[in-house]
Design a protein around this motif. Structure first.
Motif, PDB file in Angstrom:
ATOM      1  N   HIS A 108      -3.800  13.411   2.149  1.00  0.00           N
ATOM      2  CA  HIS A 108      -3.293  12.210   2.120  1.00  0.00           C
ATOM      3  C   HIS A 108      -4.234  11.136   1.209  1.00  0.00           C
ATOM      4  N   VAL A 109      -3.380  10.799   0.143  1.00  0.00           N
ATOM      5  CA  VAL A 109      -3.961   9.810  -0.712  1.00  0.00           C
ATOM      6  C   VAL A 109      -3.559   8.686  -0.876  1.00  0.00           C
ATOM      7  N   SER A 110      -4.108   7.588  -0.585  1.00  0.00           N
ATOM      8  CA  SER A 110      -3.625   6.057  -0.617  1.00  0.00           C
ATOM      9  C   SER A 110      -4.105   5.151  -1.653  1.00  0.00           C
ATOM     10  N   HIS A 111      -3.350   4.285  -1.922  1.00  0.00           N
ATOM     11  CA  HIS A 111      -3.819   3.135  -2.884  1.00  0.00           C
ATOM     12  C   HIS A 111      -3.462   1.691  -2.464  1.00  0.00           C
ATOM     13  N   GLN A 112      -4.313   0.818  -2.328  1.00  0.00           N
ATOM     14  CA  GLN A 112      -4.084  -0.477  -2.049  1.00  0.00           C
ATOM     15  C   GLN A 112      -4.178  -1.336  -3.223  1.00  0.00           C
ATOM     16  N   PRO A 113      -3.225  -2.330  -3.686  1.00  0.00           N
ATOM     17  CA  PRO A 113      -3.315  -3.065  -4.950  1.00  0.00           C
ATOM     18  C   PRO A 113      -4.461  -3.916  -4.822  1.00  0.00           C
ATOM     19  N   ASP A 114      -5.310  -3.960  -5.993  1.00  0.00           N
ATOM     20  CA  ASP A 114      -6.475  -4.892  -5.982  1.00  0.00           C
ATOM     21  C   ASP A 114      -6.272  -5.624  -7.272  1.00  0.00           C
ATOM     22  N   HIS A 115      -5.923  -6.772  -7.282  1.00  0.00           N
ATOM     23  CA  HIS A 115      -5.546  -7.595  -8.508  1.00  0.00           C
ATOM     24  C   HIS A 115      -6.717  -8.608  -8.984  1.00  0.00           C
ATOM     25  N   THR A 116      -7.893  -8.120  -8.295  1.00  0.00           N
ATOM     26  CA  THR A 116      -9.299  -8.584  -8.672  1.00  0.00           C
ATOM     27  C   THR A 116     -10.135  -7.931  -9.767  1.00  0.00           C
ATOM     28  N   GLY A 117      -9.636  -6.536  -9.789  1.00  0.00           N
ATOM     29  CA  GLY A 117     -10.449  -5.507 -10.641  1.00  0.00           C
ATOM     30  C   GLY A 117     -10.250  -5.868 -12.251  1.00  0.00           C
ATOM     31  N   PRO A 118     -11.067  -5.156 -12.905  1.00  0.00           N
ATOM     32  CA  PRO A 118     -10.633  -5.468 -14.545  1.00  0.00           C
ATOM     33  C   PRO A 118      -9.509  -4.709 -14.818  1.00  0.00           C
ATOM     34  N   ASP A 119      -8.846  -3.718 -13.948  1.00  0.00           N
ATOM     35  CA  ASP A 119      -7.789  -3.164 -14.567  1.00  0.00           C
ATOM     36  C   ASP A 119      -6.829  -2.569 -13.572  1.00  0.00           C
ATOM     37  N   PRO A 120      -6.268  -3.691 -12.996  1.00  0.00           N
ATOM     38  CA  PRO A 120      -5.285  -3.342 -11.701  1.00  0.00           C
ATOM     39  C   PRO A 120      -3.953  -2.379 -12.087  1.00  0.00           C
ATOM     40  N   GLY A 121      -3.972  -2.077 -13.298  1.00  0.00           N
ATOM     41  CA  GLY A 121      -2.761  -1.389 -13.587  1.00  0.00           C
ATOM     42  C   GLY A 121      -2.742  -0.049 -13.042  1.00  0.00           C
ATOM     43  N   ILE A 122      -4.059   0.535 -13.164  1.00  0.00           N
ATOM     44  CA  ILE A 122      -4.081   1.890 -12.693  1.00  0.00           C
ATOM     45  C   ILE A 122      -5.274   2.243 -11.704  1.00  0.00           C
ATOM     46  N   ALA A 123      -5.275   2.494 -10.425  1.00  0.00           N
ATOM     47  CA  ALA A 123      -6.355   2.695  -9.521  1.00  0.00           C
ATOM     48  C   ALA A 123      -5.956   3.908  -8.648  1.00  0.00           C
ATOM     49  N   SER A 124      -7.039   4.438  -8.128  1.00  0.00           N
ATOM     50  CA  SER A 124      -6.849   5.467  -7.117  1.00  0.00           C
ATOM     51  C   SER A 124      -7.952   5.513  -5.886  1.00  0.00           C
TER      52      SER A 124
ATOM     53  N   THR B  72       0.803  -1.316  -0.053  1.00  0.00           N
ATOM     54  CA  THR B  72       0.060   0.043  -0.114  1.00  0.00           C
ATOM     55  C   THR B  72       0.997   1.233  -0.091  1.00  0.00           C
ATOM     56  N   VAL B  73       0.467   2.284  -1.110  1.00  0.00           N
ATOM     57  CA  VAL B  73       1.300   3.560  -1.039  1.00  0.00           C
ATOM     58  C   VAL B  73       0.464   4.613  -0.563  1.00  0.00           C
ATOM     59  N   THR B  74       1.203   5.709   0.026  1.00  0.00           N
ATOM     60  CA  THR B  74       0.355   6.896   0.534  1.00  0.00           C
ATOM     61  C   THR B  74       1.209   7.913   0.246  1.00  0.00           C
ATOM     62  N   CYS B  75       0.434   9.097  -0.617  1.00  0.00           N
ATOM     63  CA  CYS B  75       0.851  10.361  -0.758  1.00  0.00           C
ATOM     64  C   CYS B  75       0.531  11.223   0.149  1.00  0.00           C
ATOM     65  N   SER B  76       1.510  11.957   0.770  1.00  0.00           N
ATOM     66  CA  SER B  76       1.147  13.151   1.808  1.00  0.00           C
ATOM     67  C   SER B  76       1.675  14.326   1.168  1.00  0.00           C
ATOM     68  N   VAL B  77       0.750  15.423   1.245  1.00  0.00           N
ATOM     69  CA  VAL B  77       1.108  16.706   0.653  1.00  0.00           C
ATOM     70  C   VAL B  77       0.597  17.683   1.879  1.00  0.00           C
ATOM     71  N   THR B  78       1.592  18.717   2.145  1.00  0.00           N
ATOM     72  CA  THR B  78       1.439  19.581   3.365  1.00  0.00           C
ATOM     73  C   THR B  78       1.620  21.099   2.269  1.00  0.00           C
ATOM     74  N   HIS B  79       0.495  21.766   2.400  1.00  0.00           N
ATOM     75  CA  HIS B  79       0.356  22.939   1.698  1.00  0.00           C
ATOM     76  C   HIS B  79      -0.327  24.162   2.411  1.00  0.00           C
ATOM     77  N   LEU B  80       0.322  24.981   3.036  1.00  0.00           N
ATOM     78  CA  LEU B  80      -0.334  26.079   3.648  1.00  0.00           C
ATOM     79  C   LEU B  80      -0.703  25.634   5.128  1.00  0.00           C
ATOM     80  N   GLY B  81      -0.039  24.783   5.682  1.00  0.00           N
ATOM     81  CA  GLY B  81      -0.304  24.298   7.206  1.00  0.00           C
ATOM     82  C   GLY B  81      -1.418  22.936   6.966  1.00  0.00           C
ATOM     83  N   LYS B  82      -2.099  22.840   5.850  1.00  0.00           N
ATOM     84  CA  LYS B  82      -2.820  21.704   5.782  1.00  0.00           C
ATOM     85  C   LYS B  82      -2.369  20.632   5.191  1.00  0.00           C
ATOM     86  N   GLU B  83      -3.004  19.283   5.423  1.00  0.00           N
ATOM     87  CA  GLU B  83      -2.531  18.154   4.860  1.00  0.00           C
ATOM     88  C   GLU B  83      -3.702  17.305   4.212  1.00  0.00           C
TER      89      GLU B  83
END
Length: 282
Positions: A217-233, A204-215
Protein backbone atom coordinates in the motif's frame (compact mmCIF):
# COMPACT_ATOMS: atom_id res chain seq x y z
CA UNK A 1 18.95 -5.58 -47.43
CA UNK A 2 16.08 -3.74 -49.11
CA UNK A 3 16.26 -0.02 -48.44
CA UNK A 4 13.06 1.42 -49.85
CA UNK A 5 11.45 4.86 -49.35
CA UNK A 6 8.14 3.22 -48.43
CA UNK A 7 9.61 2.01 -45.15
CA UNK A 8 8.79 5.32 -43.52
CA UNK A 9 5.10 4.37 -43.64
CA UNK A 10 3.27 1.89 -41.42
CA UNK A 11 2.53 -1.29 -43.39
CA UNK A 12 -1.21 -0.76 -42.95
CA UNK A 13 -0.98 2.45 -45.00
CA UNK A 14 0.59 0.85 -48.07
CA UNK A 15 -2.05 -0.03 -50.64
CA UNK A 16 -2.29 -3.41 -52.28
CA UNK A 17 -1.13 -4.03 -55.84
CA UNK A 18 -3.29 -6.04 -58.28
CA UNK A 19 -5.11 -8.67 -56.22
CA UNK A 20 -2.18 -9.42 -53.91
CA UNK A 21 -3.27 -11.21 -50.74
CA UNK A 22 -0.79 -11.82 -47.88
CA UNK A 23 -2.14 -13.44 -44.71
CA UNK A 24 0.22 -13.98 -41.77
CA UNK A 25 -0.40 -16.40 -38.91
CA UNK A 26 1.42 -17.86 -35.90
CA UNK A 27 1.55 -14.78 -33.67
CA UNK A 28 0.56 -14.47 -30.02
CA UNK A 29 2.56 -14.76 -26.77
CA UNK A 30 5.88 -16.61 -26.94
CA UNK A 31 8.38 -17.24 -24.16
CA UNK A 32 11.87 -15.79 -24.35
CA UNK A 33 14.47 -18.28 -25.55
CA UNK A 34 12.04 -20.32 -27.64
CA UNK A 35 11.69 -20.46 -31.44
CA UNK A 36 9.13 -18.40 -33.34
CA UNK A 37 7.50 -19.94 -36.42
CA UNK A 38 5.28 -17.81 -38.65
CA UNK A 39 3.47 -18.58 -41.90
CA UNK A 40 2.27 -16.33 -44.71
CA UNK A 41 -0.40 -17.61 -47.10
CA UNK A 42 -0.41 -15.76 -50.44
CA UNK A 43 -2.68 -15.52 -53.45
CA UNK A 44 -3.55 -13.27 -56.37
CA UNK A 45 -0.14 -13.13 -58.11
CA UNK A 46 2.59 -15.26 -59.65
CA UNK A 47 4.11 -16.77 -56.54
CA UNK A 48 7.15 -18.53 -58.04
CA UNK A 49 8.58 -15.44 -59.74
CA UNK A 50 7.89 -12.95 -56.94
CA UNK A 51 10.40 -11.55 -54.45
CA UNK A 52 8.92 -11.99 -50.99
CA UNK A 53 10.11 -11.17 -47.49
CA UNK A 54 9.37 -10.48 -43.85
CA UNK A 55 9.43 -7.25 -41.83
CA UNK A 56 9.03 -6.46 -38.13
CA UNK A 57 7.15 -3.31 -37.23
CA UNK A 58 7.09 -1.78 -33.74
CA UNK A 59 5.01 1.36 -33.10
CA UNK A 60 7.14 4.47 -33.42
CA UNK A 61 9.67 2.81 -35.72
CA UNK A 62 9.94 2.12 -39.43
CA UNK A 63 9.40 -1.50 -40.48
CA UNK A 64 12.62 -3.47 -39.94
CA UNK A 65 13.70 -5.77 -42.76
CA UNK A 66 14.22 -9.37 -41.61
CA UNK A 67 14.43 -11.61 -44.70
CA UNK A 68 14.11 -11.64 -48.47
CA UNK A 69 13.20 -14.68 -50.52
CA UNK A 70 13.53 -15.23 -54.25
CA UNK A 71 12.85 -18.39 -56.23
CA UNK A 72 16.51 -19.38 -56.11
CA UNK A 73 17.98 -17.64 -53.04
CA UNK A 74 17.26 -16.26 -49.60
CA UNK A 75 18.95 -13.78 -47.26
CA UNK A 76 18.34 -12.78 -43.66
CA UNK A 77 19.29 -9.95 -41.31
CA UNK A 78 20.70 -12.30 -38.63
CA UNK A 79 21.95 -15.89 -38.53
CA UNK A 80 19.19 -16.88 -36.11
CA UNK A 81 16.55 -15.84 -38.70
CA UNK A 82 15.67 -18.20 -41.54
CA UNK A 83 12.99 -18.16 -44.22
CA UNK A 84 11.63 -20.78 -46.60
CA UNK A 85 8.92 -21.24 -49.19
CA UNK A 86 6.42 -23.83 -50.31
CA UNK A 87 5.66 -23.29 -53.98
CA UNK A 88 2.89 -25.86 -54.14
CA UNK A 89 0.90 -24.07 -51.46
CA UNK A 90 2.03 -20.50 -52.28
CA UNK A 91 3.29 -20.06 -48.71
CA UNK A 92 6.40 -18.63 -47.11
CA UNK A 93 7.68 -19.21 -43.58
CA UNK A 94 9.73 -17.32 -41.01
CA UNK A 95 11.67 -18.85 -38.14
CA UNK A 96 13.51 -16.94 -35.40
CA UNK A 97 15.53 -18.85 -32.82
CA UNK A 98 16.37 -17.65 -29.32
CA UNK A 99 13.57 -15.11 -28.99
CA UNK A 100 14.27 -12.00 -26.93
CA UNK A 101 12.10 -9.12 -25.75
CA UNK A 102 13.29 -7.01 -28.68
CA UNK A 103 11.55 -9.46 -31.02
CA UNK A 104 8.10 -8.34 -29.87
CA UNK A 105 6.03 -6.49 -32.45
CA UNK A 106 3.90 -6.94 -35.54
CA UNK A 107 5.30 -9.22 -38.23
CA UNK A 108 4.38 -8.60 -41.88
CA UNK A 109 5.19 -10.63 -44.94
CA UNK A 110 5.79 -8.56 -48.05
CA UNK A 111 5.88 -8.71 -51.82
CA UNK A 112 8.21 -6.48 -53.82
CA UNK A 113 6.70 -5.17 -57.07
CA UNK A 114 8.70 -3.46 -59.80
CA UNK A 115 11.81 -3.72 -61.93
CA UNK A 116 14.31 -4.24 -59.13
CA UNK A 117 15.33 -0.58 -58.67
CA UNK A 118 14.48 2.27 -56.28
CA UNK A 119 11.04 2.72 -57.84
CA UNK A 120 9.85 -0.68 -56.60
CA UNK A 121 6.88 -0.82 -54.27
CA UNK A 122 6.32 -3.00 -51.23
CA UNK A 123 2.99 -4.67 -50.54
CA UNK A 124 2.45 -5.77 -46.94
CA UNK A 125 0.00 -8.13 -45.32
CA UNK A 126 -2.05 -7.06 -42.31
CA UNK A 127 0.48 -8.63 -39.97
CA UNK A 128 0.42 -10.87 -36.91
CA UNK A 129 1.25 -9.64 -33.40
CA UNK A 130 3.99 -11.37 -31.40
CA UNK A 131 4.63 -10.70 -27.71
CA UNK A 132 7.76 -12.19 -26.18
CA UNK A 133 7.34 -12.90 -22.48
CA UNK A 134 10.27 -13.23 -20.02
CA UNK A 135 11.37 -16.78 -19.31
CA UNK A 136 11.03 -18.62 -15.97
CA UNK A 137 12.78 -17.07 -12.99
CA UNK A 138 12.45 -16.83 -9.23
CA UNK A 139 9.45 -14.84 -7.96
CA UNK A 140 10.21 -11.18 -7.28
CA UNK A 141 8.07 -8.71 -5.33
CA UNK A 142 7.47 -5.34 -6.99
CA UNK A 143 8.69 -1.87 -6.12
CA UNK A 144 5.77 0.55 -6.00
CA UNK A 145 5.82 4.32 -6.50
CA UNK A 146 2.98 6.81 -6.36
CA UNK A 147 3.26 10.05 -8.32
CA UNK A 148 0.80 12.88 -8.50
CA UNK A 149 0.23 16.24 -10.15
CA UNK A 150 -2.91 18.11 -9.12
CA UNK A 151 -5.84 15.85 -10.06
CA UNK A 152 -3.72 13.26 -11.90
CA UNK A 153 -2.18 10.25 -10.19
CA UNK A 154 0.02 7.39 -11.37
CA UNK A 155 0.95 4.20 -9.55
CA UNK A 156 4.19 2.75 -10.98
CA UNK A 157 5.00 -0.91 -10.34
CA UNK A 158 8.44 -2.22 -11.35
CA UNK A 159 10.64 -5.30 -11.26
CA UNK A 160 8.14 -8.04 -10.44
CA UNK A 161 7.67 -11.64 -11.55
CA UNK A 162 5.42 -13.39 -12.42
CA UNK A 163 3.28 -10.84 -14.24
CA UNK A 164 -0.06 -11.62 -12.58
CA UNK A 165 -1.00 -8.88 -10.11
CA UNK A 166 -3.92 -6.72 -9.03
CA UNK A 167 -3.66 -2.93 -8.79
CA UNK A 168 -6.26 -0.49 -7.50
CA UNK A 169 -6.42 3.22 -6.74
CA UNK A 170 -8.59 4.52 -3.91
CA UNK A 171 -9.38 8.05 -2.78
CA UNK A 172 -10.58 9.58 0.46
CA UNK A 173 -13.07 11.61 -1.56
CA UNK A 174 -14.99 10.72 -4.67
CA UNK A 175 -14.20 7.58 -6.61
CA UNK A 176 -11.16 7.83 -8.88
CA UNK A 177 -12.19 8.13 -12.50
CA UNK A 178 -10.59 7.04 -15.76
CA UNK A 179 -8.52 4.23 -14.26
CA UNK A 180 -6.33 2.43 -16.79
CA UNK A 181 -3.68 -0.26 -16.34
CA UNK A 182 -0.87 -1.11 -18.78
CA UNK A 183 1.74 -3.85 -18.34
CA UNK A 184 4.88 -4.76 -20.29
CA UNK A 185 8.04 -6.88 -19.89
CA UNK A 186 11.38 -5.31 -18.97
CA UNK A 187 14.77 -6.08 -20.46
CA UNK A 188 15.95 -7.71 -17.20
CA UNK A 189 13.29 -10.44 -17.47
CA UNK A 190 10.81 -8.89 -15.03
CA UNK A 191 7.66 -6.85 -15.62
CA UNK A 192 6.52 -3.27 -15.12
CA UNK A 193 3.07 -1.78 -14.96
CA UNK A 194 1.36 1.56 -14.48
CA UNK A 195 -2.12 2.40 -13.25
CA UNK A 196 -3.32 5.95 -13.81
CA UNK A 197 -6.41 7.89 -12.89
CA UNK A 198 -7.89 11.21 -11.81
CA UNK A 199 -8.73 12.25 -8.26
CA UNK A 200 -9.80 15.36 -6.34
CA UNK A 201 -6.88 17.73 -5.81
CA UNK A 202 -7.26 17.73 -2.02
CA UNK A 203 -8.00 14.03 -1.58
CA UNK A 204 -5.65 11.46 -0.12
CA UNK A 205 -4.99 8.67 -2.62
CA UNK A 206 -3.75 5.12 -2.04
CA UNK A 207 -2.37 2.59 -4.52
CA UNK A 208 -2.83 -1.03 -3.46
CA UNK A 209 -0.92 -3.82 -5.19
CA UNK A 210 -1.49 -7.52 -4.61
CA UNK A 211 1.20 -9.85 -5.96
CA UNK A 212 1.70 -13.51 -5.01
CA UNK A 213 -0.71 -13.06 -2.11
CA UNK A 214 1.21 -10.13 -0.61
CA UNK A 215 -0.15 -6.61 -0.37
CA UNK A 216 1.68 -3.31 -0.84
CA UNK A 217 0.00 0.00 0.00
CA UNK A 218 1.41 3.37 -1.06
CA UNK A 219 -0.39 6.55 0.03
CA UNK A 220 -0.09 10.24 -0.73
CA UNK A 221 -1.67 13.16 1.08
CA UNK A 222 -1.49 16.58 -0.62
CA UNK A 223 0.81 19.07 1.11
CA UNK A 224 0.60 22.52 -0.43
CA UNK A 225 3.08 24.02 2.05
CA UNK A 226 6.18 22.25 0.68
CA UNK A 227 8.60 23.58 -1.95
CA UNK A 228 7.11 21.48 -4.74
CA UNK A 229 3.58 20.19 -4.10
CA UNK A 230 3.30 19.01 -7.71
CA UNK A 231 5.08 15.70 -7.05
CA UNK A 232 5.30 13.93 -3.71
CA UNK A 233 5.28 10.38 -2.45
CA UNK A 234 5.06 8.64 0.87
CA UNK A 235 5.30 4.87 1.03
CA UNK A 236 3.71 2.51 3.50
CA UNK A 237 5.20 -0.79 2.43
CA UNK A 238 4.28 -4.11 3.98
CA UNK A 239 6.23 -6.49 1.77
CA UNK A 240 9.20 -4.61 0.28
CA UNK A 241 12.81 -4.73 1.38
CA UNK A 242 13.46 -1.00 1.70
CA UNK A 243 12.14 2.47 0.97
CA UNK A 244 13.22 3.27 -2.58
CA UNK A 245 12.40 6.98 -2.49
CA UNK A 246 15.00 8.21 0.01
CA UNK A 247 17.92 10.26 -1.27
CA UNK A 248 18.95 11.68 -4.66
CA UNK A 249 20.07 8.33 -6.11
CA UNK A 250 16.71 6.71 -5.39
CA UNK A 251 14.87 9.77 -6.76
CA UNK A 252 16.82 9.45 -10.00
CA UNK A 253 15.79 5.81 -10.26
CA UNK A 254 12.16 6.83 -9.80
CA UNK A 255 12.31 9.41 -12.56
CA UNK A 256 14.09 6.99 -14.89
CA UNK A 257 11.35 4.45 -14.29
CA UNK A 258 8.77 7.04 -15.36
CA UNK A 259 10.72 7.68 -18.55
CA UNK A 260 10.79 3.96 -19.24
CA UNK A 261 7.00 3.88 -18.97
CA UNK A 262 6.46 6.88 -21.26
CA UNK A 263 4.94 4.86 -24.11
CA UNK A 264 2.56 3.09 -21.76
CA UNK A 265 1.22 6.44 -20.60
CA UNK A 266 0.72 7.63 -24.16
CA UNK A 267 -1.27 4.50 -24.97
CA UNK A 268 -3.67 4.96 -22.07
CA UNK A 269 -4.63 8.34 -20.62
CA UNK A 270 -2.53 11.50 -21.14
CA UNK A 271 -1.87 12.98 -17.70
CA UNK A 272 0.44 15.69 -16.42
CA UNK A 273 2.46 13.48 -14.08
CA UNK A 274 4.66 12.18 -16.88
CA UNK A 275 5.42 15.56 -18.36
CA UNK A 276 6.29 17.00 -14.97
CA UNK A 277 8.76 14.18 -14.36
CA UNK A 278 10.27 14.64 -17.79
CA UNK A 279 10.80 18.35 -17.12
CA UNK A 280 12.60 17.60 -13.86
CA UNK A 281 15.19 15.34 -15.46
CA UNK A 282 15.66 17.13 -18.79
Amino acid sequence: MDGLPLLILPPSLIHSVEQTVLEESGGGPHQAGTTLKLKCQTSGFQFKTSKLGWYLWAPGHAPLWLTSLKSSSAEAREDRITTSREDAGSRIFLQIEGLGLRDSGQYHCSRRVGNGDDTDKLVFGRGTDVTVEPGPRAPLSPSVFLMRNQDSVACLIRNFHPKELHVSLASSGALISHQALALSPMANGTYRAVKIGRVGENDTVTCSVTHLGKEIHVSHQPDHTGPDPGIASEQKLSCTEKNLTEGPEQENKLFLSVMGLRLLFMKTVAINVLFTAMALIS
